[in-house]
Enzyme design. Structure first.
Site, PDB file in Angstrom:
ATOM      1  N   ARG A  74       0.856  -1.187   0.000  1.00  0.00           N
ATOM      2  CA  ARG A  74       0.000   0.000   0.000  1.00  0.00           C
ATOM      3  C   ARG A  74       0.894   1.238   0.000  1.00  0.00           C
ATOM      4  O   ARG A  74       1.694   1.417   0.914  1.00  0.00           O
ATOM      5  CB  ARG A  74      -0.906  -0.006   1.231  1.00  0.00           C
ATOM      6  CG  ARG A  74      -1.682   1.285   1.421  1.00  0.00           C
ATOM      7  CD  ARG A  74      -2.636   1.238   2.632  1.00  0.00           C
ATOM      8  NE  ARG A  74      -3.260   2.534   2.792  1.00  0.00           N
ATOM      9  CZ  ARG A  74      -3.124   3.325   3.852  1.00  0.00           C
ATOM     10  NH1 ARG A  74      -2.436   2.923   4.909  1.00  0.00           N
ATOM     11  NH2 ARG A  74      -3.692   4.507   3.893  1.00  0.00           N
ATOM     12  N   HIS A 118      -2.904  10.841   1.013  1.00  0.00           N
ATOM     13  CA  HIS A 118      -2.301  10.625   2.329  1.00  0.00           C
ATOM     14  C   HIS A 118      -1.654  11.945   2.754  1.00  0.00           C
ATOM     15  O   HIS A 118      -0.451  12.027   2.961  1.00  0.00           O
ATOM     16  CB  HIS A 118      -1.304   9.466   2.279  1.00  0.00           C
ATOM     17  CG  HIS A 118      -1.029   8.818   3.613  1.00  0.00           C
ATOM     18  ND1 HIS A 118      -1.139   7.450   3.832  1.00  0.00           N
ATOM     19  CD2 HIS A 118      -0.633   9.333   4.791  1.00  0.00           C
ATOM     20  CE1 HIS A 118      -0.813   7.168   5.082  1.00  0.00           C
ATOM     21  NE2 HIS A 118      -0.494   8.298   5.697  1.00  0.00           N
ATOM     22  N   GLU A 163      -7.219   8.368   6.643  1.00  0.00           N
ATOM     23  CA  GLU A 163      -7.464   9.007   7.939  1.00  0.00           C
ATOM     24  C   GLU A 163      -7.995  10.436   7.830  1.00  0.00           C
ATOM     25  O   GLU A 163      -7.320  11.394   8.232  1.00  0.00           O
ATOM     26  CB  GLU A 163      -6.188   8.984   8.794  1.00  0.00           C
ATOM     27  CG  GLU A 163      -5.664   7.585   9.045  1.00  0.00           C
ATOM     28  CD  GLU A 163      -4.527   7.545  10.082  1.00  0.00           C
ATOM     29  OE1 GLU A 163      -4.070   8.616  10.513  1.00  0.00           O
ATOM     30  OE2 GLU A 163      -4.125   6.433  10.467  1.00  0.00           O
ATOM     31  N   ASN A 295      -6.832   1.627  10.366  1.00  0.00           N
ATOM     32  CA  ASN A 295      -5.495   1.872  10.904  1.00  0.00           C
ATOM     33  C   ASN A 295      -5.605   1.872  12.422  1.00  0.00           C
ATOM     34  O   ASN A 295      -6.303   2.718  12.989  1.00  0.00           O
ATOM     35  CB  ASN A 295      -4.964   3.230  10.434  1.00  0.00           C
ATOM     36  CG  ASN A 295      -4.736   3.284   8.934  1.00  0.00           C
ATOM     37  OD1 ASN A 295      -4.837   2.271   8.241  1.00  0.00           O
ATOM     38  ND2 ASN A 295      -4.408   4.458   8.428  1.00  0.00           N
ATOM     39  N   TYR A 297      -3.532   1.682  16.148  1.00  0.00           N
ATOM     40  CA  TYR A 297      -2.289   1.731  16.929  1.00  0.00           C
ATOM     41  C   TYR A 297      -2.533   1.555  18.427  1.00  0.00           C
ATOM     42  O   TYR A 297      -1.758   0.908  19.114  1.00  0.00           O
ATOM     43  CB  TYR A 297      -1.549   3.061  16.672  1.00  0.00           C
ATOM     44  CG  TYR A 297      -1.036   3.136  15.260  1.00  0.00           C
ATOM     45  CD1 TYR A 297       0.187   2.589  14.913  1.00  0.00           C
ATOM     46  CD2 TYR A 297      -1.817   3.685  14.243  1.00  0.00           C
ATOM     47  CE1 TYR A 297       0.643   2.604  13.601  1.00  0.00           C
ATOM     48  CE2 TYR A 297      -1.369   3.709  12.928  1.00  0.00           C
ATOM     49  CZ  TYR A 297      -0.138   3.166  12.613  1.00  0.00           C
ATOM     50  OH  TYR A 297       0.300   3.168  11.324  1.00  0.00           O
ATOM     51  N   GLU A 361      -3.113  -0.353   8.422  1.00  0.00           N
ATOM     52  CA  GLU A 361      -1.905   0.059   9.147  1.00  0.00           C
ATOM     53  C   GLU A 361      -1.979  -0.507  10.554  1.00  0.00           C
ATOM     54  O   GLU A 361      -3.024  -0.447  11.199  1.00  0.00           O
ATOM     55  CB  GLU A 361      -1.785   1.591   9.273  1.00  0.00           C
ATOM     56  CG  GLU A 361      -1.492   2.324   8.005  1.00  0.00           C
ATOM     57  CD  GLU A 361      -1.336   3.840   8.214  1.00  0.00           C
ATOM     58  OE1 GLU A 361      -1.010   4.274   9.352  1.00  0.00           O
ATOM     59  OE2 GLU A 361      -1.545   4.571   7.245  1.00  0.00           O
TER      60      GLU A 361
HETATM   61  C1  FCB Z   1      -0.906   7.071  10.881  1.00  0.00           C
HETATM   62  C2  FCB Z   1      -0.544   7.584   9.513  1.00  0.00           C
HETATM   63  C3  FCB Z   1       0.769   7.074   8.993  1.00  0.00           C
HETATM   64  C4  FCB Z   1       1.808   6.966  10.088  1.00  0.00           C
HETATM   65  C5  FCB Z   1       1.269   6.256  11.299  1.00  0.00           C
HETATM   66  C6  FCB Z   1       2.259   6.091  12.416  1.00  0.00           C
HETATM   67  O1  FCB Z   1      -1.761   7.984  11.486  1.00  0.00           O
HETATM   68  O2  FCB Z   1      -1.533   7.230   8.584  1.00  0.00           O
HETATM   69  O3  FCB Z   1       1.175   7.901   7.939  1.00  0.00           O
HETATM   70  O4  FCB Z   1       2.324   8.207  10.374  1.00  0.00           O
HETATM   71  O5  FCB Z   1       0.148   6.927  11.772  1.00  0.00           O
END
Ligand code: FCB
Length: 453
Positions: A74, A118, A163, A295, A297, A361
């Protein structure tokens, strides 16, 4: 833990974070060039001028991907390479780079997943109002159509936006990202215009498979982080619902159902009104999509905060306190809560059952060191292993999950954090541009070979 047949394994990057070559082949300026060149905006005043020099090294980088057995890659297209001023004829030398990249990927047996936006908006469009201006949505759709016309003979997987929450609220709300504006009304307008651009573009990306990529998180009270069965009191539950509406439902409800959550409309009423939401917009935004890109985290942790004003990144978050999780953290300071991912995927699959899901992500920054040509990033391996187990659990629980893309293939320009935060499974020495496979890359390659853990 074996994943379904055809489960897609890959890695993700984004144009401004890796390409460099910002003045080459007629590329125009983006809001990230302007922002990063303004002292004080990015840690160390780093810029994306050179980054990973991927623009010149893409062949070697694709060879690395092949070595790692990636089935999918991607990447995003830099709008200012294609249309230097954000509209008008395509710059042939700019799009030619993506032509070459796509050909190189296909020759390596790797499926391209193209993200159209992006965050590197052409600066010329920002000068005409950026995403706070409705016209930008139309410019985006034209750009998307132009890229599709050039690449759709070889690319079938398209993501419109990456995002939109971050683009709108960090870009126009708290100003931590480009263009660095700080105005709640502009942020809310931008969110709507991003969605409008998504809907307009989605209709022009056929034939093809279309995806909207969101940064989503389960919204949890501090107690729920470690105890999924914890039941929040009424005020805490209201804070959770409000933030879930602002973070996730704000984007997916309009895209999938053509409706806005009342929390979003109420936030707009308190910040400049809802006049920018025109008749018919929600019908446009509700364009059929094939996949939601997720995405993930870390979870978003909140509780009731009676009397607190709204956070600048969260217009509409009055009476909410953003709290911390009782969990270990990455180098970003982000809490590591792997089962947040399964909780999120299961909820999304229940709330939007007609649309497939893909983890577009997931990954972590740690302070890696190269020792004798190796990077022993056991903490990243543990992070990825823990999260992949949760992906598997979500599949077992019935989520229609099509694949998993690690963030990121390479260490890169981590936005406001510059180069000091390393997310790659491949280490980049920025002085020499040497690439070193980290232990996590070797581990991931084994996972792919086994289609599981
Ligand atoms: C996300 C973004 C990506 C990267 C990660 C850590 O928010 O999409 O570009 O910076 O965080």
């Amino acid at each position: 833990m074996i994943f379904p047949e055809n489960f897609v394994w890959g890695a993700a990057t984004a144009s401004y974070q890796i390409e460099g070559a910002v003045k080459e082949d007629g590329r125009g300026q983006s809001i990230w060039d302007t922002f990063s060149h303004t002292p004080g905006n990015v840690a160390g005043d780093d810029t994306g001028d050179v980054a990973c020099d991927h623009y010149h090294r893409y062949r070697d980088d694709v060879a690395l991907m092949r070595e790692l057995r990636l089935a999918a890659y991607r990447f995003s297209i830099a709008w200012p390479r294609v249309q230097p001023d954000g509209s008008g004829p395509v710059n042939p030398r700019g799009i030619a780079f993506y032509d070459r990249l796509v050909d190189e990927l296909l020759a390596a047996g790797i499926t391209p997943y193209v993200t159209l936006y992006h965050w590197d908006l052409p600066q010329a469009l920002e000068e005409r109002g950026g995403w706070a201006d409705r016209d930008t949505a139309h410019r985006f759709a034209d750009y998307a159509e132009a890229v599709h016309a050039r690449l759709a003979d070889r690319v079938t997987n398209w993501a419109t936006l990456n995002e939109p929450w971050v683009a709108a609220y960090l870009g126009y709300g708290n100003g931590v990202h480009a263009p660095g504006r700080r105005d709640a009304a502009s942020a809310l307008r931008s969110a709507h215009h991003l969605l409008l651009g998504h809907g307009l573009a989605a209709r022009r990306l056929r034939p093809g498979s279309v995806m909207l990529v969101v940064n989503s998180s389960p919204v949890l009270t501090p107690a729920q982080v470690n105890d999924p069965a914890a039941v929040p009191g009424e005020a805490d539950a209201a804070a959770v619902d409000r933030i879930h509406a602002l973070l996730t439902r704000q984007f997916l409800d309009p895209a999938v159902y053509g409706t806005y959550p009342e929390e979003v409309l109420a936030a707009a009423e308190r910040n400049g009104g809802t006049g920018h939401i025109c008749d018919g917009d929600l019908d446009t935004i509700k364009a059929p999509i094939d996949l939601i890109g997720v995405n993930y985290y870390n979870p978003c942790v909140v509780e009731a905060g009676p009397g607190l004003p709204a956070d600048a990144a969260w217009p509409g978050s009055e009476d909410v306190r953003f709290a911390t999780a009782d969990a270990p953290t990455t180098a970003m300071g982000w809490p590591i809560v792997p089962d947040g991912l399964s909780r999120l995927l299961v909820r999304l699959s229940q709330d939007y059952p007609q649309v497939g899901l893909m983890v577009t992500e997931n990954g972590a920054a740690f302070d890696d060191v190269v020792e004798n040509g190796r990077v022993h990033d056991a903490d990243r391996v543990a992070y990825l292993d823990g999260h992949l187990r949760e992906v598997w659990r979500a599949v077992e629980a019935g989520a229609d999950l099509r694949g998993y893309l690690v963030w990121s293939l390479l260490d890169n320009f981590e936005w406001a954090e510059g180069y000091r935060r390393r997310f790659g499974i491949v280490h980049v020495d920025y002085a020499t541009q040497n690439r070193t496979l980290k232990d996590s890359a070797l581990w991931y390659s084994d996972v792919i070979a086994r289609n599981g853990l």
